[in-house]
Design a protein around this motif. Sequence first.
Motif, PDB file in Angstrom:
ATOM      1  N   ALA A  43       7.542  20.346 -24.371  1.00  0.00           N
ATOM      2  CA  ALA A  43       9.002  20.286 -24.295  1.00  0.00           C
ATOM      3  C   ALA A  43       9.507  19.223 -25.257  1.00  0.00           C
ATOM      4  O   ALA A  43       8.822  18.238 -25.525  1.00  0.00           O
ATOM      5  CB  ALA A  43       9.440  19.971 -22.870  1.00  0.00           C
ATOM      6  N   TYR A  44      10.708  19.450 -25.772  1.00  0.00           N
ATOM      7  CA  TYR A  44      11.319  18.480 -26.679  1.00  0.00           C
ATOM      8  C   TYR A  44      12.800  18.337 -26.359  1.00  0.00           C
ATOM      9  O   TYR A  44      13.369  19.162 -25.640  1.00  0.00           O
ATOM     10  CB  TYR A  44      11.106  18.868 -28.143  1.00  0.00           C
ATOM     11  CG  TYR A  44      11.954  20.018 -28.655  1.00  0.00           C
ATOM     12  CD1 TYR A  44      13.013  19.786 -29.536  1.00  0.00           C
ATOM     13  CD2 TYR A  44      11.695  21.333 -28.290  1.00  0.00           C
ATOM     14  CE1 TYR A  44      13.785  20.836 -30.026  1.00  0.00           C
ATOM     15  CE2 TYR A  44      12.453  22.384 -28.785  1.00  0.00           C
ATOM     16  CZ  TYR A  44      13.503  22.126 -29.642  1.00  0.00           C
ATOM     17  OH  TYR A  44      14.264  23.169 -30.130  1.00  0.00           O
ATOM     18  N   THR A  45      13.399  17.281 -26.887  1.00  0.00           N
ATOM     19  CA  THR A  45      14.832  17.033 -26.728  1.00  0.00           C
ATOM     20  C   THR A  45      15.462  16.943 -28.113  1.00  0.00           C
ATOM     21  O   THR A  45      14.770  16.967 -29.128  1.00  0.00           O
ATOM     22  CB  THR A  45      15.089  15.718 -25.971  1.00  0.00           C
ATOM     23  OG1 THR A  45      14.696  14.628 -26.817  1.00  0.00           O
ATOM     24  CG2 THR A  45      14.347  15.668 -24.645  1.00  0.00           C
ATOM     25  N   ALA A  46      16.771  16.789 -28.149  1.00  0.00           N
ATOM     26  CA  ALA A  46      17.464  16.596 -29.431  1.00  0.00           C
ATOM     27  C   ALA A  46      17.381  15.143 -29.881  1.00  0.00           C
ATOM     28  O   ALA A  46      17.735  14.815 -31.005  1.00  0.00           O
ATOM     29  CB  ALA A  46      18.928  17.025 -29.310  1.00  0.00           C
ATOM     30  N   LYS A  53      16.313  11.916 -34.892  1.00  0.00           N
ATOM     31  CA  LYS A  53      17.762  11.869 -35.124  1.00  0.00           C
ATOM     32  C   LYS A  53      18.453  11.237 -33.925  1.00  0.00           C
ATOM     33  O   LYS A  53      18.005  11.339 -32.792  1.00  0.00           O
ATOM     34  CB  LYS A  53      18.304  13.280 -35.348  1.00  0.00           C
ATOM     35  CG  LYS A  53      17.735  13.943 -36.583  1.00  0.00           C
ATOM     36  CD  LYS A  53      18.228  15.364 -36.717  1.00  0.00           C
ATOM     37  CE  LYS A  53      17.538  16.028 -37.905  1.00  0.00           C
ATOM     38  NZ  LYS A  53      17.749  17.463 -37.913  1.00  0.00           N
ATOM     39  N   GLN A  54      19.580  10.585 -34.208  1.00  0.00           N
ATOM     40  CA  GLN A  54      20.422   9.962 -33.195  1.00  0.00           C
ATOM     41  C   GLN A  54      21.728  10.749 -33.097  1.00  0.00           C
ATOM     42  O   GLN A  54      22.135  11.394 -34.064  1.00  0.00           O
ATOM     43  CB  GLN A  54      20.760   8.520 -33.610  1.00  0.00           C
ATOM     44  CG  GLN A  54      19.568   7.686 -33.938  1.00  0.00           C
ATOM     45  CD  GLN A  54      19.139   6.809 -32.772  1.00  0.00           C
ATOM     46  OE1 GLN A  54      19.679   6.884 -31.687  1.00  0.00           O
ATOM     47  NE2 GLN A  54      18.135   5.980 -33.016  1.00  0.00           N
ATOM     48  N   PRO A  55      22.419  10.680 -31.946  1.00  0.00           N
ATOM     49  CA  PRO A  55      23.741  11.309 -31.879  1.00  0.00           C
ATOM     50  C   PRO A  55      24.613  10.806 -33.032  1.00  0.00           C
ATOM     51  O   PRO A  55      24.605   9.625 -33.347  1.00  0.00           O
ATOM     52  CB  PRO A  55      24.295  10.849 -30.527  1.00  0.00           C
ATOM     53  CG  PRO A  55      23.069  10.575 -29.701  1.00  0.00           C
ATOM     54  CD  PRO A  55      22.049  10.033 -30.680  1.00  0.00           C
ATOM     55  N   GLY A  56      25.305  11.714 -33.661  1.00  0.00           N
ATOM     56  CA  GLY A  56      26.143  11.368 -34.813  1.00  0.00           C
ATOM     57  C   GLY A  56      25.456  11.618 -36.144  1.00  0.00           C
ATOM     58  O   GLY A  56      26.113  11.729 -37.172  1.00  0.00           O
TER      59      GLY A  56
END
Length: 132
Positions: A43-46, A53-56
Amino acid sequence: MEHNVSIDSLLEYNSSITNPDVIFAGQTITIPDAKGETFRVSAYTAGYESTGKQPGDPGYGITASGTEVQEGETIACPPSFSFGTEVYIPYFDKTFTCEDRGSAITKGRMDVYMEDLDDALEFGVKELKVLY
């Protein structure tokens, strides 16, 4: 699911079914052939821990196919699977769409998108039957 075929696949192959909650006695239903094999599924996340990567950041939450990641739908598949290929994983009782890639996602591997990091870590890595 005696035949290991998802409802989505049945509906795709049977345009005569207009309401999946109503099947009539004597109605002919085509059961598609589903190829299946065992994959190592993680499983992975964003987030940074999975994507760097970071939000933005440009491309945050965007798959390699250009879609936005969605839990319960997005899966990263090896290059032998075209974007848009649907895969059914009985463990989840869900049909996912191959929308993403990953450097570690090679033959025999798949990566399911999850929104929550704790859920992804708890899921870990499992050997699961995948139908496509």
